[in-house]
Design a protein around this motif. Structure first.
Motif, PDB file in Angstrom:
ATOM      1  N   ILE A  10       0.865  -1.184   0.000  1.00  0.00           N
ATOM      2  CA  ILE A  10       0.000   0.000   0.000  1.00  0.00           C
ATOM      3  C   ILE A  10       0.898   1.229   0.000  1.00  0.00           C
ATOM      4  CG2 ILE A  10      -0.248  -0.076   2.536  1.00  0.00           C
ATOM      5  CD1 ILE A  10      -3.017   1.234   2.168  1.00  0.00           C
ATOM      6  N   ASP A  11       0.566   2.200  -0.835  1.00  0.00           N
ATOM      7  CA  ASP A  11       1.382   3.410  -0.977  1.00  0.00           C
ATOM      8  C   ASP A  11       0.618   4.599  -0.396  1.00  0.00           C
ATOM      9  OD1 ASP A  11       2.994   5.533  -1.735  1.00  0.00           O
ATOM     10  OD2 ASP A  11       3.321   4.774  -3.771  1.00  0.00           O
ATOM     11  N   LEU A  12       1.135   5.164   0.686  1.00  0.00           N
ATOM     12  CA  LEU A  12       0.475   6.276   1.372  1.00  0.00           C
ATOM     13  C   LEU A  12       1.119   7.628   1.062  1.00  0.00           C
ATOM     14  CD1 LEU A  12       0.105   4.554   4.857  1.00  0.00           C
ATOM     15  CD2 LEU A  12      -1.592   4.679   3.028  1.00  0.00           C
ATOM     16  N   ARG A  13       2.119   7.638   0.197  1.00  0.00           N
ATOM     17  CA  ARG A  13       2.830   8.891  -0.109  1.00  0.00           C
ATOM     18  C   ARG A  13       1.874   9.922  -0.689  1.00  0.00           C
ATOM     19  NH1 ARG A  13       7.584   6.474  -3.628  1.00  0.00           N
ATOM     20  NH2 ARG A  13       5.734   5.409  -4.397  1.00  0.00           N
ATOM     21  N   GLY A  14       2.015  11.162  -0.226  1.00  0.00           N
ATOM     22  CA  GLY A  14       1.243  12.266  -0.768  1.00  0.00           C
ATOM     23  C   GLY A  14      -0.171  12.384  -0.205  1.00  0.00           C
ATOM     24  N   LYS A  15      -0.560  11.491   0.692  1.00  0.00           N
ATOM     25  CA  LYS A  15      -1.903  11.560   1.275  1.00  0.00           C
ATOM     26  C   LYS A  15      -1.894  12.393   2.548  1.00  0.00           C
ATOM     27  CE  LYS A  15      -3.302   7.016  -0.440  1.00  0.00           C
ATOM     28  NZ  LYS A  15      -3.960   7.466  -1.635  1.00  0.00           N
ATOM     29  N   ARG A  16      -3.057  12.958   2.883  1.00  0.00           N
ATOM     30  CA  ARG A  16      -3.189  13.665   4.156  1.00  0.00           C
ATOM     31  C   ARG A  16      -3.101  12.632   5.274  1.00  0.00           C
ATOM     32  NH1 ARG A  16      -8.247  15.334   4.427  1.00  0.00           N
ATOM     33  NH2 ARG A  16      -7.867  16.223   6.459  1.00  0.00           N
ATOM     34  N   PHE A  17      -2.574  13.038   6.429  1.00  0.00           N
ATOM     35  CA  PHE A  17      -2.339  12.119   7.535  1.00  0.00           C
ATOM     36  C   PHE A  17      -3.583  11.313   7.905  1.00  0.00           C
ATOM     37  CE2 PHE A  17      -2.197  10.988  12.023  1.00  0.00           C
ATOM     38  CZ  PHE A  17      -1.006  10.293  12.074  1.00  0.00           C
ATOM     39  N   ASP A  18      -4.706  11.995   8.155  1.00  0.00           N
ATOM     40  CA  ASP A  18      -5.924  11.294   8.583  1.00  0.00           C
ATOM     41  C   ASP A  18      -6.423  10.317   7.521  1.00  0.00           C
ATOM     42  OD1 ASP A  18      -5.863  12.630  10.997  1.00  0.00           O
ATOM     43  OD2 ASP A  18      -7.285  14.179  10.378  1.00  0.00           O
ATOM     44  N   ASP A  19      -6.359  10.738   6.263  1.00  0.00           N
ATOM     45  CA  ASP A  19      -6.778   9.855   5.169  1.00  0.00           C
ATOM     46  C   ASP A  19      -5.866   8.635   5.093  1.00  0.00           C
ATOM     47  OD1 ASP A  19      -8.697  11.748   4.541  1.00  0.00           O
ATOM     48  OD2 ASP A  19      -7.561  12.622   2.882  1.00  0.00           O
ATOM     49  N   ALA A  20      -4.569   8.869   5.222  1.00  0.00           N
ATOM     50  CA  ALA A  20      -3.599   7.775   5.154  1.00  0.00           C
ATOM     51  C   ALA A  20      -3.841   6.767   6.276  1.00  0.00           C
ATOM     52  CB  ALA A  20      -2.172   8.327   5.238  1.00  0.00           C
ATOM     53  N   MET A  21      -4.110   7.258   7.484  1.00  0.00           N
ATOM     54  CA  MET A  21      -4.304   6.352   8.623  1.00  0.00           C
ATOM     55  C   MET A  21      -5.587   5.531   8.489  1.00  0.00           C
ATOM     56  SD  MET A  21      -1.600   6.538  10.439  1.00  0.00           S
ATOM     57  CE  MET A  21      -0.758   6.815   8.903  1.00  0.00           C
ATOM     58  N   SER A  22      -6.676   6.150   8.027  1.00  0.00           N
ATOM     59  CA  SER A  22      -7.916   5.375   7.899  1.00  0.00           C
ATOM     60  C   SER A  22      -7.807   4.375   6.749  1.00  0.00           C
ATOM     61  CB  SER A  22      -9.152   6.265   7.779  1.00  0.00           C
ATOM     62  OG  SER A  22      -9.021   7.163   6.729  1.00  0.00           O
ATOM     63  N   GLU A  23      -7.151   4.780   5.656  1.00  0.00           N
ATOM     64  CA  GLU A  23      -6.943   3.861   4.533  1.00  0.00           C
ATOM     65  C   GLU A  23      -6.061   2.683   4.962  1.00  0.00           C
ATOM     66  OE1 GLU A  23      -4.913   4.075   0.144  1.00  0.00           O
ATOM     67  OE2 GLU A  23      -5.904   5.896   0.855  1.00  0.00           O
ATOM     68  N   LEU A  24      -5.011   2.984   5.720  1.00  0.00           N
ATOM     69  CA  LEU A  24      -4.099   1.945   6.191  1.00  0.00           C
ATOM     70  C   LEU A  24      -4.802   0.957   7.120  1.00  0.00           C
ATOM     71  CD1 LEU A  24      -1.327   0.670   6.433  1.00  0.00           C
ATOM     72  CD2 LEU A  24      -0.797   2.334   8.230  1.00  0.00           C
ATOM     73  N   GLU A  25      -5.592   1.465   8.059  1.00  0.00           N
ATOM     74  CA  GLU A  25      -6.271   0.575   8.994  1.00  0.00           C
ATOM     75  C   GLU A  25      -7.220  -0.372   8.258  1.00  0.00           C
ATOM     76  OE1 GLU A  25      -7.980   0.569  13.497  1.00  0.00           O
ATOM     77  OE2 GLU A  25      -7.857   2.499  12.466  1.00  0.00           O
ATOM     78  N   ALA A  26      -7.972   0.155   7.295  1.00  0.00           N
ATOM     79  CA  ALA A  26      -8.888  -0.674   6.504  1.00  0.00           C
ATOM     80  C   ALA A  26      -8.104  -1.716   5.691  1.00  0.00           C
ATOM     81  CB  ALA A  26      -9.728   0.205   5.586  1.00  0.00           C
ATOM     82  N   TYR A  27      -7.000  -1.287   5.088  1.00  0.00           N
ATOM     83  CA  TYR A  27      -6.161  -2.188   4.293  1.00  0.00           C
ATOM     84  C   TYR A  27      -5.606  -3.333   5.148  1.00  0.00           C
ATOM     85  CZ  TYR A  27      -1.967  -3.911   1.970  1.00  0.00           C
ATOM     86  OH  TYR A  27      -0.998  -4.730   1.436  1.00  0.00           O
ATOM     87  N   LEU A  28      -5.060  -2.991   6.320  1.00  0.00           N
ATOM     88  CA  LEU A  28      -4.481  -4.011   7.199  1.00  0.00           C
ATOM     89  C   LEU A  28      -5.538  -5.024   7.634  1.00  0.00           C
ATOM     90  CD1 LEU A  28      -2.201  -1.744   9.404  1.00  0.00           C
ATOM     91  CD2 LEU A  28      -1.416  -3.493   7.789  1.00  0.00           C
ATOM     92  N   ASP A  29      -6.732  -4.539   7.936  1.00  0.00           N
ATOM     93  CA  ASP A  29      -7.824  -5.409   8.349  1.00  0.00           C
ATOM     94  C   ASP A  29      -8.153  -6.427   7.248  1.00  0.00           C
ATOM     95  OD1 ASP A  29     -10.012  -6.118  10.225  1.00  0.00           O
ATOM     96  OD2 ASP A  29     -11.277  -5.391   8.580  1.00  0.00           O
ATOM     97  N   VAL A  30      -8.311  -5.950   6.021  1.00  0.00           N
ATOM     98  CA  VAL A  30      -8.637  -6.838   4.899  1.00  0.00           C
ATOM     99  C   VAL A  30      -7.463  -7.784   4.608  1.00  0.00           C
ATOM    100  CG1 VAL A  30      -9.125  -6.918   2.413  1.00  0.00           C
ATOM    101  CG2 VAL A  30     -10.331  -5.286   3.866  1.00  0.00           C
ATOM    102  N   ALA A  31      -6.248  -7.249   4.630  1.00  0.00           N
ATOM    103  CA  ALA A  31      -5.073  -8.078   4.342  1.00  0.00           C
ATOM    104  C   ALA A  31      -4.955  -9.219   5.358  1.00  0.00           C
ATOM    105  CB  ALA A  31      -3.799  -7.233   4.353  1.00  0.00           C
ATOM    106  N   TYR A  32      -5.205  -8.920   6.618  1.00  0.00           N
ATOM    107  CA  TYR A  32      -5.128  -9.956   7.652  1.00  0.00           C
ATOM    108  C   TYR A  32      -6.269 -10.961   7.508  1.00  0.00           C
ATOM    109  CZ  TYR A  32      -5.374 -12.276  12.145  1.00  0.00           C
ATOM    110  OH  TYR A  32      -5.444 -13.234  13.119  1.00  0.00           O
ATOM    111  N   ARG A  33      -7.501 -10.460   7.382  1.00  0.00           N
ATOM    112  CA  ARG A  33      -8.659 -11.352   7.322  1.00  0.00           C
ATOM    113  C   ARG A  33      -8.677 -12.226   6.075  1.00  0.00           C
ATOM    114  NH1 ARG A  33     -13.614  -9.349   7.098  1.00  0.00           N
ATOM    115  NH2 ARG A  33     -12.987  -7.306   6.388  1.00  0.00           N
ATOM    116  N   SER A  34      -8.048 -11.758   4.983  1.00  0.00           N
ATOM    117  CA  SER A  34      -8.016 -12.562   3.754  1.00  0.00           C
ATOM    118  C   SER A  34      -7.201 -13.840   3.976  1.00  0.00           C
ATOM    119  CB  SER A  34      -7.422 -11.764   2.593  1.00  0.00           C
ATOM    120  OG  SER A  34      -6.015 -11.676   2.704  1.00  0.00           O
ATOM    121  N   GLY A  35      -6.241 -13.772   4.900  1.00  0.00           N
ATOM    122  CA  GLY A  35      -5.400 -14.939   5.185  1.00  0.00           C
ATOM    123  C   GLY A  35      -4.389 -15.235   4.090  1.00  0.00           C
ATOM    124  N   ALA A  36      -4.396 -14.436   3.027  1.00  0.00           N
ATOM    125  CA  ALA A  36      -3.538 -14.720   1.878  1.00  0.00           C
ATOM    126  C   ALA A  36      -2.179 -14.041   1.980  1.00  0.00           C
ATOM    127  CB  ALA A  36      -4.233 -14.271   0.592  1.00  0.00           C
TER     128      ALA A  36
END
Length: 88
Positions: A10-36
């Motif tokens: 996931i590339d967070l460069r150039g994003k606003r801090f709050d947007d980057a953090m919410s996008e990252l949290e959602a990404y990590l959740d899906v990445a973990y739950r996918s099990g892949a």
């Protein structure tokens, strides 16, 4: 039902801090739950260090994160964080 595996980076460069953090949290959740994905890369760039610091703070509080470290040589160095998940 497991979600589909997201990209392994996931590339967070150039994003606003709050947007980057919410996008990252959602990404990590899906990445973990996918099990892949046992391991993913977060590209946050170097910049002011705010997104990297926010990333590390988030990783510390998530129970399914096993380990994380700088990207190192060939992996983005201090501009990236490699994350290892607990077994899902």
């Amino acid at each position: 039902d497991r979600p589909d595996a997201p990209e392994e980076k996931i590339d967070l460069r150039g994003k606003r801090f709050d947007d980057a953090m919410s996008e990252l949290e959602a990404y990590l959740d899906v990445a973990y739950r996918s099990g892949a994905r046992g391991m993913i890369t977060i590209v946050h760039g170097v910049g002011t260090g705010a997104i990297r610091d926010g990333t590390r703070a988030l990783l510390k509080k998530l129970p399914y994160i096993k380990d994380y470290r700088d990207g190192g040589a060939g992996g983005g160095g201090a501009g990236a964080t490699i994350v290892e998940f607990e077994e899902s």
